[in-house]
Design a protein around this motif. Sequence first.
Motif, PDB file in Angstrom:
ATOM      1  N   ILE A   1       0.946  -1.199   0.008  1.00 11.99           N
ATOM      2  CA  ILE A   1      -0.179  -0.043  -0.080  1.00 11.99           C
ATOM      3  C   ILE A   1       1.031   1.350   0.227  1.00 11.99           C
ATOM      4  CG2 ILE A   1      -1.706   1.274   1.307  1.00 11.99           C
ATOM      5  CD1 ILE A   1      -2.785  -1.143  -0.147  1.00 11.99           C
ATOM      6  N   LEU A   2       1.836   1.226   0.501  1.00  9.54           N
ATOM      7  CA  LEU A   2       2.898   2.338   0.730  1.00  9.54           C
ATOM      8  C   LEU A   2       3.391   2.599  -0.893  1.00  9.54           C
ATOM      9  CD1 LEU A   2       5.100   1.933   3.810  1.00  9.54           C
ATOM     10  CD2 LEU A   2       3.964   4.004   3.154  1.00  9.54           C
ATOM     11  N   ALA A   3       3.892   1.646  -1.494  1.00  7.31           N
ATOM     12  CA  ALA A   3       4.417   1.834  -2.654  1.00  7.31           C
ATOM     13  C   ALA A   3       3.293   2.101  -3.733  1.00  7.31           C
ATOM     14  CB  ALA A   3       4.961   0.315  -3.111  1.00  7.31           C
ATOM     15  N   LEU A   4       1.930   1.532  -3.584  1.00 10.90           N
ATOM     16  CA  LEU A   4       1.148   2.060  -4.418  1.00 10.90           C
ATOM     17  C   LEU A   4       0.713   3.431  -4.305  1.00 10.90           C
ATOM     18  CD1 LEU A   4      -0.841   0.324  -6.494  1.00 10.90           C
ATOM     19  CD2 LEU A   4      -2.386   0.009  -4.559  1.00 10.90           C
ATOM     20  N   ALA A   5       0.899   4.003  -3.171  1.00 15.43           N
ATOM     21  CA  ALA A   5       0.477   5.278  -2.823  1.00 15.43           C
ATOM     22  C   ALA A   5       1.472   6.408  -3.357  1.00 15.43           C
ATOM     23  CB  ALA A   5       0.011   5.513  -1.539  1.00 15.43           C
TER      24      ALA A   5
ATOM     25  N   ARG B   1       7.720  -5.598   4.897  1.00 12.43           N
ATOM     26  CA  ARG B   1       8.738  -5.304   5.733  1.00 12.43           C
ATOM     27  C   ARG B   1       8.287  -3.804   6.595  1.00 12.43           C
ATOM     28  NH1 ARG B   1      14.566  -7.127   3.212  1.00 12.43           N
ATOM     29  NH2 ARG B   1      13.947  -9.019   2.665  1.00 12.43           N
ATOM     30  N   ASP B   2       7.360  -3.212   6.309  1.00 16.88           N
ATOM     31  CA  ASP B   2       6.904  -2.110   6.791  1.00 16.88           C
ATOM     32  C   ASP B   2       5.659  -2.359   7.955  1.00 16.88           C
ATOM     33  OD1 ASP B   2       8.521  -0.014   5.194  1.00 16.88           O
ATOM     34  OD2 ASP B   2       7.423  -1.330   3.661  1.00 16.88           O
ATOM     35  N   PRO B   3       5.392  -1.708   8.919  1.00 20.37           N
ATOM     36  CA  PRO B   3       4.391  -1.915   9.878  1.00 20.37           C
ATOM     37  C   PRO B   3       3.187  -1.469   9.387  1.00 20.37           C
ATOM     38  CG  PRO B   3       5.857  -0.177  10.826  1.00 20.37           C
ATOM     39  CD  PRO B   3       6.474  -0.837   9.555  1.00 20.37           C
ATOM     40  N   VAL B   4       2.012  -1.853   9.797  1.00 19.81           N
ATOM     41  CA  VAL B   4       0.680  -1.346   9.255  1.00 19.81           C
ATOM     42  C   VAL B   4       0.617   0.138   9.605  1.00 19.81           C
ATOM     43  CG1 VAL B   4      -1.679  -1.593   9.480  1.00 19.81           C
ATOM     44  CG2 VAL B   4      -0.487  -3.518   9.230  1.00 19.81           C
ATOM     45  N   HIS B   5       0.952   0.741  10.740  1.00 16.52           N
ATOM     46  CA  HIS B   5       0.779   1.990  11.271  1.00 16.52           C
ATOM     47  C   HIS B   5       1.273   2.793  10.421  1.00 16.52           C
ATOM     48  CE1 HIS B   5       4.714   2.644  12.919  1.00 16.52           C
ATOM     49  NE2 HIS B   5       4.615   1.522  13.267  1.00 16.52           N
ATOM     50  N   ALA B   6       2.672   2.480   9.600  1.00 17.51           N
ATOM     51  CA  ALA B   6       3.453   3.383   8.701  1.00 17.51           C
ATOM     52  C   ALA B   6       2.604   3.612   7.430  1.00 17.51           C
ATOM     53  CB  ALA B   6       4.774   2.674   8.472  1.00 17.51           C
TER      54      ALA B   6
ATOM     55  N   ALA C   1      -7.560  -1.562   2.403  1.00 11.37           N
ATOM     56  CA  ALA C   1      -7.489  -2.273   3.758  1.00 11.37           C
ATOM     57  C   ALA C   1      -5.928  -2.650   3.710  1.00 11.37           C
ATOM     58  CB  ALA C   1      -8.306  -3.719   3.502  1.00 11.37           C
ATOM     59  N   VAL C   2      -5.431  -2.377   4.794  1.00 10.21           N
ATOM     60  CA  VAL C   2      -3.795  -2.593   4.911  1.00 10.21           C
ATOM     61  C   VAL C   2      -3.766  -3.670   6.001  1.00 10.21           C
ATOM     62  CG1 VAL C   2      -1.584  -1.694   5.590  1.00 10.21           C
ATOM     63  CG2 VAL C   2      -3.362  -0.264   4.494  1.00 10.21           C
ATOM     64  N   THR C   3      -3.283  -4.830   5.644  1.00  8.80           N
ATOM     65  CA  THR C   3      -3.211  -5.764   6.616  1.00  8.80           C
ATOM     66  C   THR C   3      -2.137  -6.397   7.367  1.00  8.80           C
ATOM     67  OG1 THR C   3      -3.494  -7.683   5.018  1.00  8.80           O
ATOM     68  CG2 THR C   3      -5.525  -6.991   5.600  1.00  8.80           C
ATOM     69  N   GLY C   4      -2.081  -6.929   8.538  1.00 11.21           N
ATOM     70  CA  GLY C   4      -0.788  -7.219   9.274  1.00 11.21           C
ATOM     71  C   GLY C   4      -1.345  -7.567  10.679  1.00 11.21           C
ATOM     72  N   GLU C   5      -0.253  -7.305  11.834  1.00  6.39           N
ATOM     73  CA  GLU C   5      -0.584  -7.447  12.890  1.00  6.39           C
ATOM     74  C   GLU C   5      -1.841  -6.746  13.418  1.00  6.39           C
ATOM     75  OE1 GLU C   5       1.915  -7.277  17.373  1.00  6.39           O
ATOM     76  OE2 GLU C   5       3.050  -6.842  15.328  1.00  6.39           O
ATOM     77  N   THR C   6      -2.069  -5.650  13.210  1.00  4.97           N
ATOM     78  CA  THR C   6      -3.267  -4.915  13.517  1.00  4.97           C
ATOM     79  C   THR C   6      -3.761  -4.496  12.299  1.00  4.97           C
ATOM     80  OG1 THR C   6      -2.825  -4.524  15.804  1.00  4.97           O
ATOM     81  CG2 THR C   6      -4.479  -3.101  14.674  1.00  4.97           C
ATOM     82  N   ASP C   7      -5.016  -4.646  11.749  1.00  3.37           N
ATOM     83  CA  ASP C   7      -5.314  -4.303  10.312  1.00  3.37           C
ATOM     84  C   ASP C   7      -5.972  -2.960  10.374  1.00  3.37           C
ATOM     85  OD1 ASP C   7      -4.738  -6.852   9.390  1.00  3.37           O
ATOM     86  OD2 ASP C   7      -7.071  -7.740   9.808  1.00  3.37           O
ATOM     87  N   PHE C   8      -5.909  -2.131   9.051  1.00  7.07           N
ATOM     88  CA  PHE C   8      -6.431  -0.892   9.063  1.00  7.07           C
ATOM     89  C   PHE C   8      -7.251  -0.708   7.698  1.00  7.07           C
ATOM     90  CE2 PHE C   8      -5.798   3.636   7.353  1.00  7.07           C
ATOM     91  CZ  PHE C   8      -6.467   4.209   8.393  1.00  7.07           C
TER      92      PHE C   8
ATOM     93  N   GLY D   1     -10.927   6.719   3.091  1.00  2.51           N
ATOM     94  CA  GLY D   1     -10.361   8.198   2.842  1.00  2.51           C
ATOM     95  C   GLY D   1     -11.132   9.123   3.957  1.00  2.51           C
ATOM     96  N   THR D   2     -12.086   8.498   4.406  1.00  2.00           N
ATOM     97  CA  THR D   2     -12.945   9.417   5.810  1.00  2.00           C
ATOM     98  C   THR D   2     -12.872   8.609   6.774  1.00  2.00           C
ATOM     99  OG1 THR D   2     -14.022  10.717   3.890  1.00  2.00           O
ATOM    100  CG2 THR D   2     -15.079  10.907   6.071  1.00  2.00           C
ATOM    101  N   ARG D   3     -13.730   7.416   6.763  1.00  2.40           N
ATOM    102  CA  ARG D   3     -13.860   6.799   7.754  1.00  2.40           C
ATOM    103  C   ARG D   3     -12.609   5.874   8.098  1.00  2.40           C
ATOM    104  NH1 ARG D   3     -19.432   3.620   6.136  1.00  2.40           N
ATOM    105  NH2 ARG D   3     -18.617   3.843   4.218  1.00  2.40           N
ATOM    106  N   ALA D   4     -12.311   5.253   9.095  1.00  2.00           N
ATOM    107  CA  ALA D   4     -11.208   4.388   9.149  1.00  2.00           C
ATOM    108  C   ALA D   4     -11.288   3.509  10.381  1.00  2.00           C
ATOM    109  CB  ALA D   4      -9.885   5.094   9.525  1.00  2.00           C
ATOM    110  N   LEU D   5     -10.943   2.339  10.485  1.00  2.00           N
ATOM    111  CA  LEU D   5     -11.206   1.341  11.693  1.00  2.00           C
ATOM    112  C   LEU D   5      -9.660   0.646  11.598  1.00  2.00           C
ATOM    113  CD1 LEU D   5     -14.631  -0.234  11.008  1.00  2.00           C
ATOM    114  CD2 LEU D   5     -13.707   1.309  13.025  1.00  2.00           C
ATOM    115  N   ARG D   6      -9.429   0.228  12.958  1.00  2.00           N
ATOM    116  CA  ARG D   6      -8.330  -0.717  13.300  1.00  2.00           C
ATOM    117  C   ARG D   6      -8.971  -2.025  13.720  1.00  2.00           C
ATOM    118  NH1 ARG D   6      -6.080   3.887  15.584  1.00  2.00           N
ATOM    119  NH2 ARG D   6      -4.293   4.801  13.931  1.00  2.00           N
ATOM    120  N   ILE D   7      -8.527  -3.046  13.360  1.00  2.00           N
ATOM    121  CA  ILE D   7      -8.942  -4.376  13.865  1.00  2.00           C
ATOM    122  C   ILE D   7      -7.903  -5.405  14.126  1.00  2.00           C
ATOM    123  CG2 ILE D   7     -10.248  -6.466  13.122  1.00  2.00           C
ATOM    124  CD1 ILE D   7     -10.575  -3.556  10.831  1.00  2.00           C
TER     125      ILE D   7
END
Length: 267
Positions: A127-131, A143-148, A165-172, A176-182
Amino acid sequence: MTDLTTPGDYLEVMRAEAPLVQCITNYVAMNIAANCLLAAGASPAMVHVAEEAGEFARFAAALTINIGTLSPDWVDGMTVAARSARDAGAPWVLDPVAHFATAYRRRATETLIALKPDIIRGNASEILALAGGESTAKGVDARDPVHAAEDAARRLAGELSAIVAVTGETDFVTDGTRALRISGGSPLMPKVTALGCSLTCLIGAYAGVKGADLFDASAAALSHFAVAGARAEADATGPGSFSAHFLDHLAALDGKALDAADRREAA
């Protein structure tokens, strides 16, 4: 139809509808992804060749596309399927596996992004690279944490008018307006191949629910996966037994149990 308010509501309606999900996914993921969808309550179809992928996408409830193992023929199938899903008004989900690794992957991803995916699911590096940001990854592993990647995900969602959706230890997950961590899941999940790819397919199943809000549907799928993963870890002795227990818990969870174990929080 039941009001779709909670992850449990989505799970119960998804099971009742058993949406047909066209999964164009990689060779490694086909078996486990199909089994995850069957356990969860959806109906998977691994239809990828261009000669039928476009026709099939016109009547599937949702389409998921994973670029893990690419070839020219597969890219043709992905392209005609995405175009058909878009024309039919069916949601489609893109999993841009290691899209930054080679020029061929970058071109394939650009082609698919131009066909306006409704949902994008990837690890933080993808997701970082795509953006357009800097990622430390070299291949398929994050190799990057979700929060980054949270700010990048918000920006990408706004630019593409898509759920990210960014998935990892804690998903995000964000629109663009609403956001959740799971939170939830298990450290054993990265030790079982293609579970991330399978999650992309499960997001498609939830997105295929009639009347779904795609942000809420994506969050519900992430919750289902995370709760099943946490429960499977409690029963497992290693990656092999975890895989079997994970399928069992995907199937065993019902709406009430999913809502009771829900660990979403606003971000």
